[in-house]
Design a protein around this motif. Structure first.
Motif, PDB file in Angstrom:
ATOM      1  N   LEU A  34       1.444  20.049   2.221  1.00 57.40           N
ATOM      2  CA  LEU A  34       1.612  19.644   0.831  1.00 57.40           C
ATOM      3  C   LEU A  34       2.778  18.673   0.677  1.00 57.40           C
ATOM      4  CD1 LEU A  34       0.962  22.968  -1.130  1.00 57.40           C
ATOM      5  CD2 LEU A  34      -0.307  20.830  -1.373  1.00 57.40           C
ATOM      6  N   CYS A  35       3.875  18.979   1.341  1.00 59.03           N
ATOM      7  CA  CYS A  35       5.040  18.087   1.289  1.00 59.03           C
ATOM      8  C   CYS A  35       4.663  16.699   1.792  1.00 59.03           C
ATOM      9  CB  CYS A  35       6.174  18.678   2.125  1.00 59.03           C
ATOM     10  SG  CYS A  35       7.660  17.648   2.181  1.00 59.03           S
ATOM     11  N   ALA A  36       3.931  16.646   2.906  1.00 63.01           N
ATOM     12  CA  ALA A  36       3.539  15.363   3.485  1.00 63.01           C
ATOM     13  C   ALA A  36       2.581  14.601   2.581  1.00 63.01           C
ATOM     14  CB  ALA A  36       2.899  15.588   4.850  1.00 63.01           C
ATOM     15  N   SER A  37       1.645  15.305   1.945  1.00 62.45           N
ATOM     16  CA  SER A  37       0.685  14.625   1.075  1.00 62.45           C
ATOM     17  C   SER A  37       1.373  13.998  -0.128  1.00 62.45           C
ATOM     18  CB  SER A  37      -0.402  15.607   0.632  1.00 62.45           C
ATOM     19  OG  SER A  37       0.139  16.637  -0.175  1.00 62.45           O
ATOM     20  N   PHE A  38       2.338  14.699  -0.701  1.00 62.39           N
ATOM     21  CA  PHE A  38       3.075  14.154  -1.847  1.00 62.39           C
ATOM     22  C   PHE A  38       3.905  12.942  -1.420  1.00 62.39           C
ATOM     23  CE2 PHE A  38       1.538  17.737  -3.949  1.00 62.39           C
ATOM     24  CZ  PHE A  38       1.954  17.788  -5.261  1.00 62.39           C
ATOM     25  N   ALA A  39       4.549  13.022  -0.253  1.00 55.87           N
ATOM     26  CA  ALA A  39       5.353  11.903   0.237  1.00 55.87           C
ATOM     27  C   ALA A  39       4.471  10.706   0.585  1.00 55.87           C
ATOM     28  CB  ALA A  39       6.163  12.328   1.463  1.00 55.87           C
ATOM     29  N   ALA A  40       3.294  10.955   1.183  1.00 55.81           N
ATOM     30  CA  ALA A  40       2.385   9.865   1.543  1.00 55.81           C
ATOM     31  C   ALA A  40       1.866   9.149   0.300  1.00 55.81           C
ATOM     32  CB  ALA A  40       1.226  10.412   2.373  1.00 55.81           C
ATOM     33  N   MET A  41       1.556   9.905  -0.737  1.00 56.37           N
ATOM     34  CA  MET A  41       1.101   9.271  -1.980  1.00 56.37           C
ATOM     35  C   MET A  41       2.210   8.409  -2.583  1.00 56.37           C
ATOM     36  SD  MET A  41      -1.298   8.652  -4.042  1.00 56.37           S
ATOM     37  CE  MET A  41      -2.540   9.832  -3.492  1.00 56.37           C
ATOM     38  N   ALA A  42       3.438   8.910  -2.534  1.00 52.09           N
ATOM     39  CA  ALA A  42       4.566   8.098  -2.999  1.00 52.09           C
ATOM     40  C   ALA A  42       4.701   6.830  -2.164  1.00 52.09           C
ATOM     41  CB  ALA A  42       5.863   8.918  -2.941  1.00 52.09           C
ATOM     42  N   GLY A  43       4.483   6.961  -0.847  1.00 47.44           N
ATOM     43  CA  GLY A  43       4.561   5.798   0.034  1.00 47.44           C
ATOM     44  C   GLY A  43       3.538   4.734  -0.310  1.00 47.44           C
ATOM     45  N   MET A  44       2.317   5.148  -0.662  1.00 46.16           N
ATOM     46  CA  MET A  44       1.291   4.178  -1.028  1.00 46.16           C
ATOM     47  C   MET A  44       1.606   3.505  -2.359  1.00 46.16           C
ATOM     48  SD  MET A  44      -0.598   4.054   1.534  1.00 46.16           S
ATOM     49  CE  MET A  44      -1.677   2.817   0.826  1.00 46.16           C
ATOM     50  N   LEU A  45       2.168   4.256  -3.302  1.00 43.32           N
ATOM     51  CA  LEU A  45       2.537   3.654  -4.585  1.00 43.32           C
ATOM     52  C   LEU A  45       3.699   2.671  -4.423  1.00 43.32           C
ATOM     53  CD1 LEU A  45       2.248   6.716  -6.998  1.00 43.32           C
ATOM     54  CD2 LEU A  45       0.700   4.769  -6.817  1.00 43.32           C
ATOM     55  N   ILE A  46       4.650   3.011  -3.563  1.00 43.66           N
ATOM     56  CA  ILE A  46       5.755   2.076  -3.289  1.00 43.66           C
ATOM     57  C   ILE A  46       5.211   0.817  -2.627  1.00 43.66           C
ATOM     58  CG2 ILE A  46       7.885   1.729  -1.981  1.00 43.66           C
ATOM     59  CD1 ILE A  46       8.436   4.730  -2.308  1.00 43.66           C
ATOM     60  N   THR A  47       4.247   0.978  -1.718  1.00 46.15           N
ATOM     61  CA  THR A  47       3.609  -0.174  -1.067  1.00 46.15           C
ATOM     62  C   THR A  47       2.940  -1.079  -2.090  1.00 46.15           C
ATOM     63  OG1 THR A  47       3.204   1.162   0.912  1.00 46.15           O
ATOM     64  CG2 THR A  47       1.915  -0.849   0.675  1.00 46.15           C
ATOM     65  N   ALA A  48       2.276  -0.466  -3.070  1.00 45.86           N
ATOM     66  CA  ALA A  48       1.646  -1.259  -4.133  1.00 45.86           C
ATOM     67  C   ALA A  48       2.697  -1.996  -4.943  1.00 45.86           C
ATOM     68  CB  ALA A  48       0.823  -0.346  -5.034  1.00 45.86           C
ATOM     69  N   ARG A  49       3.828  -1.351  -5.172  1.00 53.84           N
ATOM     70  CA  ARG A  49       4.901  -1.978  -5.943  1.00 53.84           C
ATOM     71  C   ARG A  49       5.502  -3.167  -5.189  1.00 53.84           C
ATOM     72  NH1 ARG A  49       6.342  -2.103 -11.269  1.00 53.84           N
ATOM     73  NH2 ARG A  49       8.562  -2.519 -11.503  1.00 53.84           N
ATOM     74  N   LEU A  50       5.671  -3.011  -3.868  1.00 53.20           N
ATOM     75  CA  LEU A  50       6.243  -4.088  -3.056  1.00 53.20           C
ATOM     76  C   LEU A  50       5.209  -5.143  -2.684  1.00 53.20           C
ATOM     77  CD1 LEU A  50       8.393  -1.921  -0.586  1.00 53.20           C
ATOM     78  CD2 LEU A  50       9.210  -3.201  -2.572  1.00 53.20           C
ATOM     79  N   ASP A  51       3.925  -4.759  -2.759  1.00 52.61           N
ATOM     80  CA  ASP A  51       2.809  -5.623  -2.375  1.00 52.61           C
ATOM     81  C   ASP A  51       2.831  -5.955  -0.889  1.00 52.61           C
ATOM     82  OD1 ASP A  51       0.418  -6.765  -3.166  1.00 52.61           O
ATOM     83  OD2 ASP A  51       1.298  -8.759  -3.448  1.00 52.61           O
ATOM     84  N   THR A  52       3.541  -5.164  -0.099  1.00 56.17           N
ATOM     85  CA  THR A  52       3.569  -5.302   1.359  1.00 56.17           C
ATOM     86  C   THR A  52       3.764  -3.920   1.978  1.00 56.17           C
ATOM     87  OG1 THR A  52       5.977  -5.660   1.375  1.00 56.17           O
ATOM     88  CG2 THR A  52       4.591  -7.628   1.361  1.00 56.17           C
ATOM     89  N   GLY A  53       3.321  -3.809   3.233  1.00 58.91           N
ATOM     90  CA  GLY A  53       3.616  -2.602   3.993  1.00 58.91           C
ATOM     91  C   GLY A  53       4.949  -2.760   4.706  1.00 58.91           C
ATOM     92  N   GLU A  54       5.839  -1.791   4.552  1.00 55.34           N
ATOM     93  CA  GLU A  54       7.190  -1.912   5.081  1.00 55.34           C
ATOM     94  C   GLU A  54       7.514  -0.717   5.976  1.00 55.34           C
ATOM     95  OE1 GLU A  54       9.345  -4.335   4.614  1.00 55.34           O
ATOM     96  OE2 GLU A  54       8.501  -5.476   2.934  1.00 55.34           O
ATOM     97  N   ALA A  55       8.115  -0.996   7.132  1.00 52.76           N
ATOM     98  CA  ALA A  55       8.525   0.076   8.046  1.00 52.76           C
ATOM     99  C   ALA A  55       9.931   0.570   7.752  1.00 52.76           C
ATOM    100  CB  ALA A  55       8.450  -0.408   9.494  1.00 52.76           C
ATOM    101  N   ASN A  56      10.631  -0.106   6.860  1.00 53.41           N
ATOM    102  CA  ASN A  56      12.035   0.238   6.599  1.00 53.41           C
ATOM    103  C   ASN A  56      12.248   0.977   5.286  1.00 53.41           C
ATOM    104  OD1 ASN A  56      13.111  -1.108   8.957  1.00 53.41           O
ATOM    105  ND2 ASN A  56      12.653  -3.039   7.938  1.00 53.41           N
ATOM    106  N   ILE A  57      11.170   1.287   4.578  1.00 51.70           N
ATOM    107  CA  ILE A  57      11.341   1.989   3.305  1.00 51.70           C
ATOM    108  C   ILE A  57      11.405   3.500   3.536  1.00 51.70           C
ATOM    109  CG2 ILE A  57      10.172   0.199   1.983  1.00 51.70           C
ATOM    110  CD1 ILE A  57       7.678   1.939   1.946  1.00 51.70           C
ATOM    111  N   GLY A  58      12.002   4.184   2.598  1.00 52.57           N
ATOM    112  CA  GLY A  58      12.001   5.647   2.646  1.00 52.57           C
ATOM    113  C   GLY A  58      13.152   6.283   3.393  1.00 52.57           C
TER     114      GLY A  58
END
Length: 348
Positions: free
Chosen positions: A244-268
């Protein structure tokens, strides 16, 4: 005639000052110090910046805090079981890189299938997060590795994989609709990140308060041996907490990716500290078995509020990390004080 002096009658009723102190102590044990901290922070930043209490800034604050809200709620599931997850930052980075790469590849192969590409990217991003959560859960539950060692090791591995896959460069090529919808768009007049965070908050409240699994989280965190003897499958419960912890964090990661409009290895990278701080400030005990979802949401909003206020007042970014770290230490001290006061009140 009886001339014996009349003895003064003594009562055990506490003085008004003692009653007030007792009520304040019980209130502190129940709600913690978070409401006071929010009030103090709002007062300070509102007086320091005229832009702080504007509608535009408050909406921006809610949008920015929505990512931390999701990660902090996920962190709470693990903290309830007397563990913690230091790999939430890695999950965000991996979900961003793999989700964006998958989305870009599918979109390049099928340029007309925009929503297929978005769906594939979301599934890939959340899926890799679930894999990390499963690894954490199995390590902690089955092999009884310390949550600190397990999640710290997985965090190092995950960040290494994300950087290796990208070479440290952003991932481009996602359809514009992804960013327009999940990063900058709104649904029913509510910005998408805020709406998603709200829906996930409601889901978490249902899980914690209305399901058997939620009760198991509290039981395992309160006393894992007693929970095992009462028939609870503690291994399964721990694994589900990390999933559950991972699913919530992964969803946040995808929303941040949408906000940045790029995939980033340095976020989080800052998310482990900030999510744990939000939970502990909100009264979630590091010893497990204590915590409420709505308080964690307020704790995450408070952390974002402090960051937003410091940005408006032009506090150096390096000093901001000092403040967040100090808040975490303060929250742990307050948590220990509440535990002692709770035990003292319980003894009476």
């Amino acid at each position: 005639m009886n001339s014996e002096p009349v003895k003064a009658q003594h009562t055990d009723a506490p003085a008004p000052e003692g009653q007030l102190m007792n009520r304040m102590t019980r209130l502190f044990v129940k709600v913690g110090v978070l409401p006071i901290l929010v009030l103090v922070a709002v007062t300070i930043f509102a007086s320091a910046s005229d832009n702080f209490l504007t509608a535009r800034n408050l909406l921006n604050l809610l949008r920015q805090s929505s990512y931390l809200v999701m990660v902090a709620i996920g962190q709470m599931f693990v903290l309830l079981t007397a563990g913690f997850d230091l790999s939430v930052g890695t999950i965000i980075a991996l979900s961003s890189v793999i989700g964006a790469s998958t989305m870009a590849s599918v979109y390049a192969a099928f340029p007309d299938a925009v929503y297929l590409a978005i769906a594939a990217g979301l599934l890939a991003g959340v899926g890799v997060g679930l894999i990390v959560g499963l690894v954490n859960g199995i390590g902690v539950a089955q092999f009884q590795v310390s949550p600190f060692v397990m999640t710290l090791g997985v965090s190092s591995i995950g960040f290494g994989i994300a950087l290796y896959m990208t070479g440290g460069s952003p991932v481009y090529g996602m359809p514009m609709e992804f960013g327009n919808t999940f990063g900058f768009g709104s649904i029913l007049g509510i910005p998408t990140p805020i709406l998603v965070a709200l829906l996930m908050t409601i889901a978490a409240m249902v899980i914690v308060s209305r399901t058997r699994l939620g009760r198991y989280f509290y039981a395992v965190g309160g006393n894992i041996n007693a929970a095992r003897l009462s028939g609870i499958n503690t291994h399964k419960t721990l694994i589900l907490a990390y999933l559950l912890c991972a699913s919530f964090a992964a969803m946040a990661g995808m929303l941040i990716t949408a906000r940045l409009d790029t995939g980033e290895a340095n976020i989080g990278a800052a998310m482990p500290l900030e999510s744990i701080a939000a939970c502990v400030i909100a009264g979630v005990s590091l010893r497990g078995g204590v915590g409420r979802v709505e308080h964690v949401v307020l704790g995450a909003v408070f952390i974002s509020l402090v960051q937003n206020g410091m940005n408006l007042t032009r506090v150096e970014s390096y000093l901001q990390t000092v403040v967040i770290g100090a808040l975490l230490i303060f929250a742990v001290i307050v948590d220990q004080l509440r535990i002692r006061l709770r035990a003292k009140l319980g003894a009476h």
